[in-house]
Design a protein around this motif. Sequence first.
Motif, PDB file in Angstrom:
ATOM      1  N   THR A  53      13.401   3.685  54.487  1.00 34.17           N
ATOM      2  CA  THR A  53      14.548   4.573  54.303  1.00 34.17           C
ATOM      3  C   THR A  53      14.193   6.035  54.578  1.00 34.17           C
ATOM      4  OG1 THR A  53      14.144   4.769  51.916  1.00 34.17           O
ATOM      5  CG2 THR A  53      15.650   3.022  52.648  1.00 34.17           C
ATOM      6  N   ASP A  54      12.928   6.412  54.424  1.00 37.22           N
ATOM      7  CA  ASP A  54      12.528   7.790  54.714  1.00 37.22           C
ATOM      8  C   ASP A  54      12.562   8.066  56.215  1.00 37.22           C
ATOM      9  OD1 ASP A  54      12.133   8.346  52.026  1.00 37.22           O
ATOM     10  OD2 ASP A  54       9.959   8.013  52.109  1.00 37.22           O
ATOM     11  N   ARG A  55      12.017   7.136  56.987  1.00 35.50           N
ATOM     12  CA  ARG A  55      11.957   7.338  58.442  1.00 35.50           C
ATOM     13  C   ARG A  55      13.168   6.759  59.167  1.00 35.50           C
ATOM     14  NH1 ARG A  55       5.933   5.562  60.011  1.00 35.50           N
ATOM     15  NH2 ARG A  55       6.348   3.917  58.503  1.00 35.50           N
ATOM     16  N   LYS A  56      14.038   6.078  58.410  1.00 35.86           N
ATOM     17  CA  LYS A  56      15.256   5.469  58.972  1.00 35.86           C
ATOM     18  C   LYS A  56      14.934   4.548  60.152  1.00 35.86           C
ATOM     19  CE  LYS A  56      18.466   9.070  57.498  1.00 35.86           C
ATOM     20  NZ  LYS A  56      17.817   9.359  56.304  1.00 35.86           N
ATOM     21  N   CYS A  57      14.015   3.607  59.871  1.00 36.23           N
ATOM     22  CA  CYS A  57      13.617   2.639  60.885  1.00 36.23           C
ATOM     23  C   CYS A  57      13.172   1.364  60.183  1.00 36.23           C
ATOM     24  CB  CYS A  57      12.485   3.190  61.748  1.00 36.23           C
ATOM     25  SG  CYS A  57      10.914   3.413  60.863  1.00 36.23           S
ATOM     26  N   PHE A  58      12.888   0.351  60.974  1.00 35.69           N
ATOM     27  CA  PHE A  58      12.292  -0.876  60.464  1.00 35.69           C
ATOM     28  C   PHE A  58      10.830  -0.910  60.866  1.00 35.69           C
ATOM     29  CE2 PHE A  58      16.715  -2.309  60.459  1.00 35.69           C
ATOM     30  CZ  PHE A  58      16.783  -2.978  59.248  1.00 35.69           C
ATOM     31  N   ILE A  59      10.032  -1.549  60.040  1.00 36.18           N
ATOM     32  CA  ILE A  59       8.619  -1.752  60.347  1.00 36.18           C
ATOM     33  C   ILE A  59       8.405  -3.250  60.515  1.00 36.18           C
ATOM     34  CG2 ILE A  59       6.245  -1.485  59.540  1.00 36.18           C
ATOM     35  CD1 ILE A  59       7.378   0.849  57.758  1.00 36.18           C
ATOM     36  N   LEU A  60       7.748  -3.616  61.598  1.00 34.64           N
ATOM     37  CA  LEU A  60       7.398  -5.002  61.892  1.00 34.64           C
ATOM     38  C   LEU A  60       5.893  -5.053  62.065  1.00 34.64           C
ATOM     39  CD1 LEU A  60       8.197  -7.925  62.638  1.00 34.64           C
ATOM     40  CD2 LEU A  60       8.471  -7.121  64.998  1.00 34.64           C
ATOM     41  N   ASP A  61       5.213  -5.842  61.256  1.00 30.53           N
ATOM     42  CA  ASP A  61       3.756  -5.913  61.270  1.00 30.53           C
ATOM     43  C   ASP A  61       3.278  -6.812  62.411  1.00 30.53           C
ATOM     44  OD1 ASP A  61       1.089  -5.680  60.631  1.00 30.53           O
ATOM     45  OD2 ASP A  61       1.182  -6.997  58.884  1.00 30.53           O
ATOM     46  N   VAL A  62       3.477  -6.327  63.626  1.00 25.79           N
ATOM     47  CA  VAL A  62       3.084  -7.068  64.829  1.00 25.79           C
ATOM     48  C   VAL A  62       2.540  -6.074  65.846  1.00 25.79           C
ATOM     49  CG1 VAL A  62       3.969  -8.417  66.792  1.00 25.79           C
ATOM     50  CG2 VAL A  62       4.794  -8.898  64.507  1.00 25.79           C
ATOM     51  N   ASP A  63       1.394  -6.403  66.409  1.00 28.52           N
ATOM     52  CA  ASP A  63       0.831  -5.599  67.479  1.00 28.52           C
ATOM     53  C   ASP A  63       1.774  -5.627  68.685  1.00 28.52           C
ATOM     54  OD1 ASP A  63      -1.156  -5.871  70.099  1.00 28.52           O
ATOM     55  OD2 ASP A  63      -1.783  -4.351  68.644  1.00 28.52           O
ATOM     56  N   LYS A  64       1.843  -4.523  69.402  1.00 27.42           N
ATOM     57  CA  LYS A  64       2.753  -4.412  70.555  1.00 27.42           C
ATOM     58  C   LYS A  64       2.501  -5.508  71.594  1.00 27.42           C
ATOM     59  CE  LYS A  64       4.949  -0.741  73.060  1.00 27.42           C
ATOM     60  NZ  LYS A  64       5.000   0.701  73.268  1.00 27.42           N
ATOM     61  N   ASP A  65       1.236  -5.829  71.869  1.00 26.78           N
ATOM     62  CA  ASP A  65       0.911  -6.879  72.839  1.00 26.78           C
ATOM     63  C   ASP A  65       1.361  -8.257  72.344  1.00 26.78           C
ATOM     64  OD1 ASP A  65      -0.201  -5.097  74.654  1.00 26.78           O
ATOM     65  OD2 ASP A  65      -2.217  -5.325  73.822  1.00 26.78           O
ATOM     66  N   ARG A  66       1.213  -8.488  71.045  1.00 30.88           N
ATOM     67  CA  ARG A  66       1.660  -9.773  70.486  1.00 30.88           C
ATOM     68  C   ARG A  66       3.171  -9.917  70.603  1.00 30.88           C
ATOM     69  NH1 ARG A  66       0.638 -14.398  68.189  1.00 30.88           N
ATOM     70  NH2 ARG A  66       1.689 -15.088  66.291  1.00 30.88           N
ATOM     71  N   LEU A  67       3.900  -8.843  70.379  1.00 29.34           N
ATOM     72  CA  LEU A  67       5.352  -8.902  70.520  1.00 29.34           C
ATOM     73  C   LEU A  67       5.731  -9.278  71.951  1.00 29.34           C
ATOM     74  CD1 LEU A  67       8.214  -8.497  69.380  1.00 29.34           C
ATOM     75  CD2 LEU A  67       8.065  -6.133  70.180  1.00 29.34           C
ATOM     76  N   GLN A  68       5.059  -8.699  72.926  1.00 28.29           N
ATOM     77  CA  GLN A  68       5.398  -8.995  74.319  1.00 28.29           C
ATOM     78  C   GLN A  68       5.162 -10.466  74.664  1.00 28.29           C
ATOM     79  OE1 GLN A  68       7.208  -6.934  76.210  1.00 28.29           O
ATOM     80  NE2 GLN A  68       7.158  -5.695  74.366  1.00 28.29           N
ATOM     81  N   GLY A  69       4.273 -11.150  73.921  1.00 29.55           N
ATOM     82  CA  GLY A  69       4.026 -12.568  74.139  1.00 29.55           C
ATOM     83  C   GLY A  69       4.891 -13.479  73.287  1.00 29.55           C
ATOM     84  N   ALA A  70       5.749 -12.881  72.473  1.00 24.43           N
ATOM     85  CA  ALA A  70       6.591 -13.660  71.556  1.00 24.43           C
ATOM     86  C   ALA A  70       7.692 -14.399  72.306  1.00 24.43           C
ATOM     87  CB  ALA A  70       7.222 -12.729  70.517  1.00 24.43           C
ATOM     88  N   PRO A  71       8.222 -15.466  71.689  1.00 18.42           N
ATOM     89  CA  PRO A  71       9.362 -16.143  72.307  1.00 18.42           C
ATOM     90  C   PRO A  71      10.523 -15.162  72.399  1.00 18.42           C
ATOM     91  CG  PRO A  71       8.631 -17.293  70.293  1.00 18.42           C
ATOM     92  CD  PRO A  71       7.846 -16.053  70.410  1.00 18.42           C
TER      93      PRO A  71
END
Length: 149
Positions: A97-115
Amino acid sequence: MASQYSTGTTPATGGSAGIVGAENDVRNGPGPEVMAASTLEGNDVINNQGEDLGKVKEIMLDVMGGRIAYAVLSSGGFLGMGDKLFAIPWGALILDTDRKCFILDVDKDRLQGAPGFDKDHWPSMADTTWANEVHAYYGQRGYWQDRVL
């Protein structure tokens, strides 16, 4: 980053998204515990390293179960063209709520390999085989497994 979640469960267990931020603020109106989905669409999603992962494009509801199932993350592309979409289990997200964003505990490279999928070829999100694969990828139990009686 704070390690306390003010509501919901920790992301590793699935279920509700956690919330971090100033807990002692005097609040008028809704939020952050109950909010209009439209206020969250377009929010940035970052990882624990502060890297930009994309934006929330849609919030998907399990209409029969009365729960939020996924946030659809839009990543890459330019001005919405060529972006890849990812269904992120709601319990994997932390609302900051302070930064007005969501945090996802995933490395950027891992996200790119996600379904993922593109805007013209959405998966059948009610398909349990697909849903199990997505939840497992993010280390989450299926949201449907956390029935509240």
